[in-house]
Design a protein around this motif. Structure first.
Motif, short mmCIF file in Angstrom:
data_model
loop_
_atom_site.label_atom_id
_atom_site.label_comp_id
_atom_site.label_asym_id
_atom_site.label_seq_id
_atom_site.Cartn_x
_atom_site.Cartn_y
_atom_site.Cartn_z
N SER A 162 0.83 -1.21 0.00
CA SER A 162 0.00 0.00 0.00
C SER A 162 0.86 1.25 0.00
CB SER A 162 -0.91 -0.01 1.24
OG SER A 162 -1.81 -1.08 1.18
N ILE A 163 1.91 1.23 0.81
CA ILE A 163 2.85 2.35 0.83
C ILE A 163 3.50 2.52 -0.53
CG2 ILE A 163 5.01 3.20 1.82
CD1 ILE A 163 4.20 1.63 4.38
N LEU A 164 3.86 1.40 -1.13
CA LEU A 164 4.49 1.41 -2.45
C LEU A 164 3.59 2.11 -3.46
CD1 LEU A 164 6.29 0.39 -4.83
CD2 LEU A 164 5.01 -1.75 -4.68
N LEU A 165 2.35 1.71 -3.52
CA LEU A 165 1.44 2.28 -4.50
C LEU A 165 1.19 3.76 -4.25
CD1 LEU A 165 -1.17 -0.62 -4.75
CD2 LEU A 165 0.67 -0.06 -6.35
N ALA A 166 1.22 4.15 -2.99
CA ALA A 166 0.99 5.56 -2.66
C ALA A 166 2.15 6.45 -3.04
CB ALA A 166 0.72 5.69 -1.16
N ASN A 167 3.37 5.88 -2.98
CA ASN A 167 4.56 6.71 -3.17
C ASN A 167 5.27 6.54 -4.51
OD1 ASN A 167 4.87 8.08 -0.51
ND2 ASN A 167 4.98 5.99 0.22
N LEU A 168 5.13 5.36 -5.10
CA LEU A 168 5.93 5.09 -6.29
C LEU A 168 5.55 5.98 -7.46
CD1 LEU A 168 8.21 3.29 -7.18
CD2 LEU A 168 6.53 1.61 -8.00
N ALA A 169 4.29 6.36 -7.55
CA ALA A 169 3.87 7.22 -8.65
C ALA A 169 4.55 8.58 -8.60
CB ALA A 169 2.36 7.40 -8.62
N LEU A 170 4.96 8.98 -7.39
CA LEU A 170 5.62 10.28 -7.24
C LEU A 170 7.12 10.21 -7.51
CD1 LEU A 170 3.84 11.39 -3.94
CD2 LEU A 170 3.22 11.98 -6.29
N ALA A 171 7.66 8.99 -7.56
CA ALA A 171 9.11 8.84 -7.68
C ALA A 171 9.57 9.18 -9.10
CB ALA A 171 9.51 7.41 -7.35
N GLN A 172 10.66 9.87 -9.17
CA GLN A 172 11.29 10.16 -10.44
C GLN A 172 12.75 9.76 -10.37
OE1 GLN A 172 9.79 11.29 -13.18
NE2 GLN A 172 7.82 11.34 -12.13
N PRO A 173 13.28 9.12 -11.41
CA PRO A 173 14.70 8.78 -11.37
C PRO A 173 15.55 10.04 -11.25
CG PRO A 173 13.79 8.49 -13.59
CD PRO A 173 12.63 8.73 -12.67
N ARG A 174 16.57 9.98 -10.42
CA ARG A 174 17.41 11.15 -10.22
C ARG A 174 18.69 11.01 -11.02
NH1 ARG A 174 20.07 10.36 -4.20
NH2 ARG A 174 19.92 8.11 -4.11
N PRO A 175 19.34 12.10 -11.35
CA PRO A 175 20.61 12.01 -12.07
C PRO A 175 21.63 11.24 -11.24
CG PRO A 175 19.76 14.25 -12.08
CD PRO A 175 18.91 13.48 -11.12
N VAL A 176 22.63 10.71 -11.93
CA VAL A 176 23.59 9.85 -11.25
C VAL A 176 24.53 10.62 -10.33
CG1 VAL A 176 25.44 9.87 -12.96
CG2 VAL A 176 25.02 7.80 -11.63
N ASP A 177 24.77 11.89 -10.59
CA ASP A 177 25.77 12.63 -9.79
C ASP A 177 25.48 12.60 -8.29
OD1 ASP A 177 27.23 13.12 -12.03
OD2 ASP A 177 26.58 15.20 -12.28
N PRO A 178 24.24 12.90 -7.84
CA PRO A 178 24.00 12.81 -6.40
C PRO A 178 24.12 11.39 -5.85
CG PRO A 178 21.97 13.33 -7.59
CD PRO A 178 23.09 13.46 -8.57
N ILE A 179 23.86 10.38 -6.68
CA ILE A 179 24.05 9.00 -6.25
C ILE A 179 25.53 8.73 -6.00
CG2 ILE A 179 23.77 6.57 -6.88
CD1 ILE A 179 21.38 7.41 -8.60
N ILE A 180 26.37 9.18 -6.92
CA ILE A 180 27.82 9.00 -6.77
C ILE A 180 28.32 9.73 -5.53
CG2 ILE A 180 30.08 9.46 -7.81
CD1 ILE A 180 28.69 9.11 -10.56
#
Length: 301
Positions: free
Chosen positions: A10-28
């Motif tokens: 339920s949490i997944l369905l509520a939040n996943l639609a809002l998720a956007q892939p982020r650029p790799v630089d902050p991940i690095i």
């Protein structure tokens, strides 16, 4: 048929639609930031529950979820092309049979990949170069079964401009890695040792890496709680390295796994236990559900 959704889904369905892939630089940056308490999500073989494992589509879907790292595996063809493939043979995951090194790249392209149930698809085996071009600027890649091709993989990373996008790992001791690939240690290609905490040499191996090379992270596998808790693993965060746990199968995490977290609906005794024991990277077969759980705890953007 109607289904009652678990709280995690339920949490997944509520939040996943809002998720956007982020650029790799902050991940690095997060990977190399010892002060960050955010937990990085590693998708094991990509989004393989919905796509063929080690395929371009499974990487694309994992990126769309918002994962930080996609784990892949490498093999080499008869004509020296690095491809994405986990097994020693192509039987389980493709329409062909035999070893990948018995085929040229062109011959392998005549085959198709299978889905998770062994059914046929129209997708093809990708090269490591295609993988890195897909990942470029978007996600990091963990090279799991690929240490044997360390130098070849590095050349592809240089060619694609993605050296800082990758993590390569092995079970080898620091002394072995130094002797075999010392010239590539300490550069932009991150290296991560895998330590089996149930082995007698686990503490010595950690100490050797801490003394000679501060790895970006340690992958720690443990079959019992005591194998981890009674070890010297607590020194790792103090040296600035991250701790990577696998929530894939019970024999790698003493049962604090994806099944405990999702199917049995006890995420606090699964992923939560790993986080309470200093996890800052978790490799999972349930990336969407783990992302939702972490976002609820404000441990992932």
């Amino acid at each position: 048929m109607n289904r009652i959704l678990s709280p995690v889904v339920s949490i997944l369905l509520a939040n996943l639609a809002l998720a956007q892939p982020r650029p790799v630089d902050p991940i690095i940056r997060q990977l190399h930031d010892p002060a960050s308490k955010q937990v990085m999500v590693v998708a094991h073989r990509g989004d393989w529950r919905n796509n063929p494992e080690n395929s371009i589509r499974c990487i694309e879907d994992a990126i769309a979820m918002g994962v930080d790292v996609v784990e892949i595996d490498l093999k080499k063809t008869k004509d020296g092309v690095l491809i994405l493939m986990h097994d020693q043979t192509i039987d389980r995951t493709t329409s062909g049979h035999g070893k990948p090194e018995d085929y040229t790249w062109a011959e392998l392209q005549q085959l198709t990949l299978k889905n998770e149930h062994g059914g046929p698809t129209r997708q093809r085996i990708p090269t490591f170069e295609q993988c890195m071009n897909t990942a470029k600027g978007r996600v990091m890649i963990n090279i799991d079964k690929g240490y044997d091709y360390y130098k070849d993989a590095y050349d592809i990373l240089v060619k694609t401009g993605t050296v800082d996008h990758a993590i390569i790992k092995s079970y080898k001791t620091y002394e072995e890695v130094k002797a075999e690939n010392g010239a590539l240690l300490g550069g932009k290609l991150a290296y991560m040792p895998i330590i089996n905490m149930s082995k007698a040499n686990a503490s010595a191996s950690i100490q050797s890496y801490e003394t000679n090379l501060r790895p970006v992270a340690y992958e720690l596998n443990f079959s019992t709680d005591s194998a981890l808790v009674n070890s010297n693993y607590q020194t790792i965060p103090k040296t600035g390295s991250k701790i990577w746990f696998n929530s894939l199968w019970a024999n790698q995490d003493a049962g604090h796994d994806d099944e405990r977290s999702v199917e049995e609906n006890h995420p606090e005794d699964g992923w939560g236990w790993l986080i309470d024991h200093n996890a800052t990277m978790i490799q999972t077969d349930r990336p969407a559900e783990l992302l939702a759980y972490l976002r609820k705890r404000k441990l992932h953007r």
